[in-house]
Design an enzyme around this catalytic site. Structure first.
Site, PDB file in Angstrom:
ATOM      1  N   GLU A   1       7.101   5.398 -10.907  1.00 45.08           N
ATOM      2  CA  GLU A   1       7.333   3.962 -11.744  1.00 45.08           C
ATOM      3  C   GLU A   1       7.875   4.080 -12.618  1.00 45.08           C
ATOM      4  O   GLU A   1       8.707   4.599 -12.990  1.00 45.08           O
ATOM      5  CB  GLU A   1       6.767   2.923 -11.408  1.00 45.08           C
ATOM      6  CG  GLU A   1       7.000   2.767 -10.415  1.00 45.08           C
ATOM      7  CD  GLU A   1       5.343   1.267  -9.503  1.00 45.08           C
ATOM      8  OE1 GLU A   1       5.052   1.172 -10.353  1.00 45.08           O
ATOM      9  OE2 GLU A   1       5.214   1.799  -8.257  1.00 45.08           O
TER      10      GLU A   1
ATOM     11  N   HIS B   1      -0.910   1.302  -1.635  1.00 47.86           N
ATOM     12  CA  HIS B   1      -0.090   2.050  -0.600  1.00 47.86           C
ATOM     13  C   HIS B   1       1.196   0.942   0.449  1.00 47.86           C
ATOM     14  O   HIS B   1       1.912   2.059   1.226  1.00 47.86           O
ATOM     15  CB  HIS B   1      -0.859   2.772   1.551  1.00 47.86           C
ATOM     16  CG  HIS B   1      -1.900   4.075   0.282  1.00 47.86           C
ATOM     17  ND1 HIS B   1      -2.033   4.916   1.323  1.00 47.86           N
ATOM     18  CD2 HIS B   1      -2.267   4.040  -0.999  1.00 47.86           C
ATOM     19  CE1 HIS B   1      -2.960   5.673   0.754  1.00 47.86           C
ATOM     20  NE2 HIS B   1      -2.930   5.441  -0.078  1.00 47.86           N
TER      21      HIS B   1
ATOM     22  N   TRP C   1       0.442   7.821  -8.506  1.00 45.22           N
ATOM     23  CA  TRP C   1       0.979   7.760  -8.162  1.00 45.22           C
ATOM     24  C   TRP C   1       2.022   7.199  -8.025  1.00 45.22           C
ATOM     25  O   TRP C   1       3.693   7.579  -8.376  1.00 45.22           O
ATOM     26  CB  TRP C   1       1.121   8.932  -6.290  1.00 45.22           C
ATOM     27  CG  TRP C   1       2.351   9.072  -5.682  1.00 45.22           C
ATOM     28  CD1 TRP C   1       3.124   9.199  -5.054  1.00 45.22           C
ATOM     29  CD2 TRP C   1       3.271  10.630  -7.187  1.00 45.22           C
ATOM     30  NE1 TRP C   1       4.714   9.977  -5.172  1.00 45.22           N
ATOM     31  CE2 TRP C   1       4.292  10.966  -6.214  1.00 45.22           C
ATOM     32  CE3 TRP C   1       3.030  11.365  -8.320  1.00 45.22           C
ATOM     33  CZ2 TRP C   1       5.182  12.040  -7.281  1.00 45.22           C
ATOM     34  CZ3 TRP C   1       3.397  11.682  -8.858  1.00 45.22           C
ATOM     35  CH2 TRP C   1       4.905  12.556  -7.859  1.00 45.22           C
ATOM     36  N   ASN C   2       2.216   5.733  -8.066  1.00 46.07           N
ATOM     37  CA  ASN C   2       3.284   4.702  -7.569  1.00 46.07           C
ATOM     38  C   ASN C   2       3.847   4.566  -8.974  1.00 46.07           C
ATOM     39  O   ASN C   2       4.316   4.842  -9.392  1.00 46.07           O
ATOM     40  CB  ASN C   2       2.424   3.437  -6.866  1.00 46.07           C
ATOM     41  CG  ASN C   2       2.563   3.501  -5.648  1.00 46.07           C
ATOM     42  OD1 ASN C   2       3.405   3.797  -4.647  1.00 46.07           O
ATOM     43  ND2 ASN C   2       1.381   3.415  -5.370  1.00 46.07           N
ATOM     44  N   SER C   3       2.327   4.562 -10.222  1.00 45.75           N
ATOM     45  CA  SER C   3       2.369   4.369 -11.748  1.00 45.75           C
ATOM     46  C   SER C   3       3.466   5.204 -12.010  1.00 45.75           C
ATOM     47  O   SER C   3       4.393   5.078 -13.011  1.00 45.75           O
ATOM     48  CB  SER C   3       1.642   3.441 -12.031  1.00 45.75           C
ATOM     49  OG  SER C   3       0.813   2.870 -11.995  1.00 45.75           O
TER      50      SER C   3
ATOM     51  N   HIS D   1      -3.582   4.831 -15.300  1.00 43.00           N
ATOM     52  CA  HIS D   1      -3.957   5.820 -15.072  1.00 43.00           C
ATOM     53  C   HIS D   1      -3.629   6.948 -14.245  1.00 43.00           C
ATOM     54  O   HIS D   1      -4.181   8.131 -13.069  1.00 43.00           O
ATOM     55  CB  HIS D   1      -5.248   4.553 -13.476  1.00 43.00           C
ATOM     56  CG  HIS D   1      -4.353   4.789 -12.728  1.00 43.00           C
ATOM     57  ND1 HIS D   1      -3.471   3.862 -12.186  1.00 43.00           N
ATOM     58  CD2 HIS D   1      -5.125   4.034 -11.331  1.00 43.00           C
ATOM     59  CE1 HIS D   1      -2.869   2.952 -11.209  1.00 43.00           C
ATOM     60  NE2 HIS D   1      -3.357   3.765 -11.204  1.00 43.00           N
TER      61      HIS D   1
ATOM     62  N   GLN E   1      -4.820  11.464  -9.374  1.00 41.67           N
ATOM     63  CA  GLN E   1      -4.814  10.732 -10.732  1.00 41.67           C
ATOM     64  C   GLN E   1      -4.647  12.183 -11.448  1.00 41.67           C
ATOM     65  O   GLN E   1      -4.222  12.074 -12.168  1.00 41.67           O
ATOM     66  CB  GLN E   1      -4.980   9.795 -10.770  1.00 41.67           C
ATOM     67  CG  GLN E   1      -5.167   8.257 -10.244  1.00 41.67           C
ATOM     68  CD  GLN E   1      -6.100   7.381  -9.968  1.00 41.67           C
ATOM     69  OE1 GLN E   1      -6.909   7.088 -10.860  1.00 41.67           O
ATOM     70  NE2 GLN E   1      -5.910   6.439  -9.167  1.00 41.67           N
TER      71      GLN E   1
ATOM     72  N   THR F   1       1.903   9.136   0.635  1.00 35.95           N
ATOM     73  CA  THR F   1       2.268   7.771  -0.680  1.00 35.95           C
ATOM     74  C   THR F   1       1.622   9.031  -1.787  1.00 35.95           C
ATOM     75  O   THR F   1       1.032   8.213  -2.621  1.00 35.95           O
ATOM     76  CB  THR F   1       0.716   6.652  -0.834  1.00 35.95           C
ATOM     77  OG1 THR F   1      -0.097   7.151  -0.621  1.00 35.95           O
ATOM     78  CG2 THR F   1       1.315   5.648   0.556  1.00 35.95           C
TER      79      THR F   1
ATOM     80  N   GLN G   1       5.644  -5.360 -12.431  1.00 32.16           N
ATOM     81  CA  GLN G   1       5.074  -3.981 -13.348  1.00 32.16           C
ATOM     82  C   GLN G   1       6.782  -3.569 -13.294  1.00 32.16           C
ATOM     83  O   GLN G   1       6.601  -2.861 -14.221  1.00 32.16           O
ATOM     84  CB  GLN G   1       4.303  -3.054 -12.494  1.00 32.16           C
ATOM     85  CG  GLN G   1       4.037  -1.316 -13.024  1.00 32.16           C
ATOM     86  CD  GLN G   1       3.293  -0.819 -12.894  1.00 32.16           C
ATOM     87  OE1 GLN G   1       1.859  -1.202 -13.773  1.00 32.16           O
ATOM     88  NE2 GLN G   1       2.749   0.636 -12.364  1.00 32.16           N
TER      89      GLN G   1
ATOM     90  N   ASP H   1       0.587   5.886   7.848  1.00 33.51           N
ATOM     91  CA  ASP H   1       0.392   6.299   6.979  1.00 33.51           C
ATOM     92  C   ASP H   1      -0.977   7.904   6.653  1.00 33.51           C
ATOM     93  O   ASP H   1      -1.234   7.920   7.778  1.00 33.51           O
ATOM     94  CB  ASP H   1      -1.374   5.189   6.225  1.00 33.51           C
ATOM     95  CG  ASP H   1      -1.001   6.074   4.228  1.00 33.51           C
ATOM     96  OD1 ASP H   1      -1.506   6.648   3.979  1.00 33.51           O
ATOM     97  OD2 ASP H   1      -1.098   4.108   3.588  1.00 33.51           O
TER      98      ASP H   1
HETATM   99  C1  UDX Z   1      -3.379   3.741  -5.187  1.00 35.28           C
HETATM  100  C2  UDX Z   1      -3.923   5.145  -6.466  1.00 35.28           C
HETATM  101  O1  UDX Z   1      -4.649   4.904  -7.507  1.00 35.28           O
HETATM  102  C3  UDX Z   1      -2.927   6.151  -6.454  1.00 35.28           C
HETATM  103  O2  UDX Z   1      -2.942   7.537  -7.435  1.00 35.28           O
HETATM  104  C4  UDX Z   1      -2.409   6.307  -5.041  1.00 35.28           C
HETATM  105  O3  UDX Z   1      -1.555   8.373  -5.079  1.00 35.28           O
HETATM  106  C5  UDX Z   1      -1.640   5.251  -3.694  1.00 35.28           C
HETATM  107  O4  UDX Z   1      -3.012   4.316  -4.467  1.00 35.28           O
HETATM  108  P1  UDX Z   1      -3.671   2.427  -7.351  1.00 35.28           P
HETATM  109  O5  UDX Z   1      -4.479   2.646  -7.903  1.00 35.28           O
HETATM  110  O6  UDX Z   1      -3.543   0.892  -7.101  1.00 35.28           O
HETATM  111  O7  UDX Z   1      -3.295   3.312  -5.783  1.00 35.28           O
HETATM  112  O8  UDX Z   1      -2.276   2.903  -8.108  1.00 35.28           O
HETATM  113  P2  UDX Z   1      -0.731   2.789  -7.825  1.00 35.28           P
HETATM  114  O9  UDX Z   1       0.180   4.379  -7.002  1.00 35.28           O
HETATM  115  O10 UDX Z   1       0.210   2.691  -9.007  1.00 35.28           O
HETATM  116  O11 UDX Z   1      -0.009   1.563  -7.531  1.00 35.28           O
HETATM  117  C6  UDX Z   1      -0.016   0.403  -7.872  1.00 35.28           C
HETATM  118  C7  UDX Z   1       1.365  -0.697  -7.014  1.00 35.28           C
HETATM  119  O12 UDX Z   1       0.918  -2.321  -8.267  1.00 35.28           O
HETATM  120  C8  UDX Z   1       2.262   0.359  -8.158  1.00 35.28           C
HETATM  121  O13 UDX Z   1       3.494   0.128  -7.266  1.00 35.28           O
HETATM  122  C9  UDX Z   1       2.333  -0.836  -9.443  1.00 35.28           C
HETATM  123  O14 UDX Z   1       3.862  -1.553  -9.897  1.00 35.28           O
HETATM  124  C10 UDX Z   1       2.076  -2.408  -9.025  1.00 35.28           C
HETATM  125  N1  UDX Z   1       1.526  -2.944  -9.703  1.00 35.28           N
HETATM  126  C11 UDX Z   1       0.106  -2.170 -10.375  1.00 35.28           C
HETATM  127  C12 UDX Z   1       1.460  -4.168  -9.953  1.00 35.28           C
HETATM  128  O15 UDX Z   1       3.104  -5.010  -9.441  1.00 35.28           O
HETATM  129  N2  UDX Z   1       1.626  -5.116 -11.352  1.00 35.28           N
HETATM  130  C13 UDX Z   1       0.098  -4.926 -11.935  1.00 35.28           C
HETATM  131  O16 UDX Z   1      -0.005  -5.465 -12.624  1.00 35.28           O
HETATM  132  C14 UDX Z   1      -0.204  -3.486 -11.301  1.00 35.28           C
END
Ligand code: UDX
Length: 453
Positions: free
Chosen positions: A356, A20, A351-353, A348, A373, A132, A333, A110
């Site tokens: 991206e 977030h 949403w950010n992954s 996994h 997810q 988010t 990442q 948020d």
């Molecule tokens: C959570 C939820 O899982 C997600 O679905 C929701 O929409 C937002 O919050 P998270 O599980 O951490 O987040 O996954 P993700 O949304 O993918 O965010 C992870 C962030 O960490 C991404 O921006 C990614 O670039 C970053 N990251 C991840 C790194 O910078 N390095 C890493 O090694 C892993």
């Protein structure tokens, strides 16, 4: 009477977890591209302790002290604790940060902190709810009946049919909808997010129009939403641009040099990047299957295993020679995804992954864990067609053969070529959305105009 200025101080309140914080920090930076806007990010001491110092950044941080009181570990207790802490301090923060030149006019909060809109309105500020997650997810939650704890439209064994969405089977629905015992307070908040549609002055989504075209068209028949994504530094979308490369604010220390050196010595498209984001916890059996499946696939892989997950790696796996694998606790990442050596992202589907990978043109193997997810995975495999989704066995575990064959499908087979082509198409469209004149860029410019008035 207070003099009206065309300058504004915007407060930004993310829910303090990595997924977030990143998009909300990126959005904050974008807002400060106008001299008439100042931005302060509000967070708490336990989070600022893990953050890098933001000396060079255009945004300021305001950290709420909690006298070394350790925040509760459970989500449910944390949510309430965070609510109380922010509410107690909010008026003081606004008074401290407001000045005659840059009065505090807007709170961007948020969407999960639904109570924040009342804090803003009580002080005469406008409030923008920041989502988010995907717009599709909001369509699902929009149809939730919080009292009955189920979707309030037709559903049967074939799945759930909601306007603008593909048929969603149980495995595609957000985990809060299917798992009745999952974090009751968090679930209540997630479902009560619909309040934002009624109360917030603006609704901002980290998505872009063409990505969720039908979904966004339908949502716009119900409420006025602004798409503002993907919130990724533009230099990752266009290598010619040299803007601030810093992405979000990392709460974990990345092993950047090790990762980039290792990738530099690999061939184009030869590496599988594996990460489950900042929150997901895999079971021990699942970790073992994943480790074995990745080894069996016989590709190079860069695997992010967070410190808290390391103890799940078996002794047998750790003792094997691993010429083809690099394990790190955290990585940069975006740098990894945009490296030419990376051929696919085993994800996994946070949403950010997801955004991206789409924005950087990387095909995926989707292995969703919880929350939004599963729905993101459905879109990755069936709507955007930029990845394959693994199938879990009856015990809920995805076995090693399935993992290895899914990786091969993306990395080696004909199907992988089609997925890569689609991924490149989305990359182009993502760039168009944020370029001058693009849909998200226009929406942000419009929001900026409203913010200063
Ligand atoms: C959570 C939820 O899982 C997600 O679905 C929701 O929409 C937002 O919050 P998270 O599980 O951490 O987040 O996954 P993700 O949304 O993918 O965010 C992870 C962030 O960490 C991404 O921006 C990614 O670039 C970053 N990251 C991840 C790194 O910078 N390095 C890493 O090694 C892993």
């Amino acid at each position: 009477m207070e003099e009206k200025t065309n300058k504004s101080h915007v407060l930004v309140l993310p829910f303090p977890v990595q997924g977030h914080i990143n998009p909300m920090v990126q959005f904050s930076k974008r807002l400060t591209s106008k001299e008439s806007v100042k931005v302060t990010l509000i967070t708490i001491d336990s989070v600022t302790k893990s953050m890098p110092i933001l000396e060079s950044s255009s945004i300021k941080i305001h950290s709420i002290p909690h006298n070394d009181e350790t925040p509760p570990q459970s989500y449910d207790l944390f949510l309430e604790w965070f609510h109380v802490l922010v509410s107690k301090n909010f008026t003081k923060i606004v008074e401290e940060l407001s000045d005659s030149e840059y009065p505090v006019k807007v709170l961007v909060f948020d969407s999960i902190t639904t109570w924040a809109i009342d804090l803003a309105h009580d002080l005469g500020l406008k409030g923008a709810a920041f989502f988010t997650q995907s717009c599709a997810l909001s369509v699902v939650y929009y149809h939730m009946d919080p009292e009955k704890n189920k979707i309030c439209v037709f559903d049967d064994d074939d799945g759930v049919c909601l306007p603008s969405l593909p048929l969603l089977q149980k495995q595609d629905l957000p985990s809060f909808v299917c798992q009745t015992d999952l974090y009751p307070s968090l679930k209540k908040l997630v479902f009560s997010r619909n309040i934002n549609f009624k109360k917030a002055d603006w609704l901002l989504f980290n998505s872009f129009d063409v990505l969720e075209k039908e979904v966004i068209s339908w949502l716009r028949t119900q409420c006025r939403i602004k798409t503002i994504g993907p919130l990724i530094p533009s230099m990752y979308l266009d290598k010619r641009l040299k803007d601030d490369k810093e992405y979000g604010l990392s709460l974990f220390k990345p092993n950047s040099e090790t990762c980039m050196k290792w990738l530099d010595s690999r061939e184009i498209g030869s590496v599988v990047y594996v990460s489950f984001g900042s929150l997901a916890n895999l079971g021990e059996q699942q970790m073992e299957e994943l480790a074995s499946g990745l080894m069996m696939s016989d590709f190079y892989f860069l695997w992010v295993v967070r410190v808290t997950e390391e103890n799940k790696l078996t002794e047998e796996f750790m003792s094997k020679p691993k010429e083809k694998c690099l394990i790190v606790n955290w990585c940069p990442q975006l740098d990894v995804l945009s490296h030419q050596a990376v051929g696919c992202f085993f994800t996994h589907c946070g949403w950010n992954s997801t955004l991206e990978a789409l924005s950087l043109g990387v095909p995926m193997v989707a292995m969703p864990q919880w929350s939004d997810q599963p729905t993101n995975a459905k879109f990755i495999s069936d709507v955007w067609q930029t990845g394959v989704r693994v199938k879990a066995g009856e015990n809920g575990v995805v076995n090693r053969d399935e993992i290895a064959s899914s990786v091969r499908r993306v990395m080696r087979e004909e199907e992988g070529i089609m997925l890569k082509e689609n991924a490149i198409k989305w990359k182009k469209l993502a760039k168009e959305a944020v370029d001058e004149g693009g849909s998200s860029n226009k929406n942000i410019e419009e929001f900026l105009k409203l913010v200063i008035n």
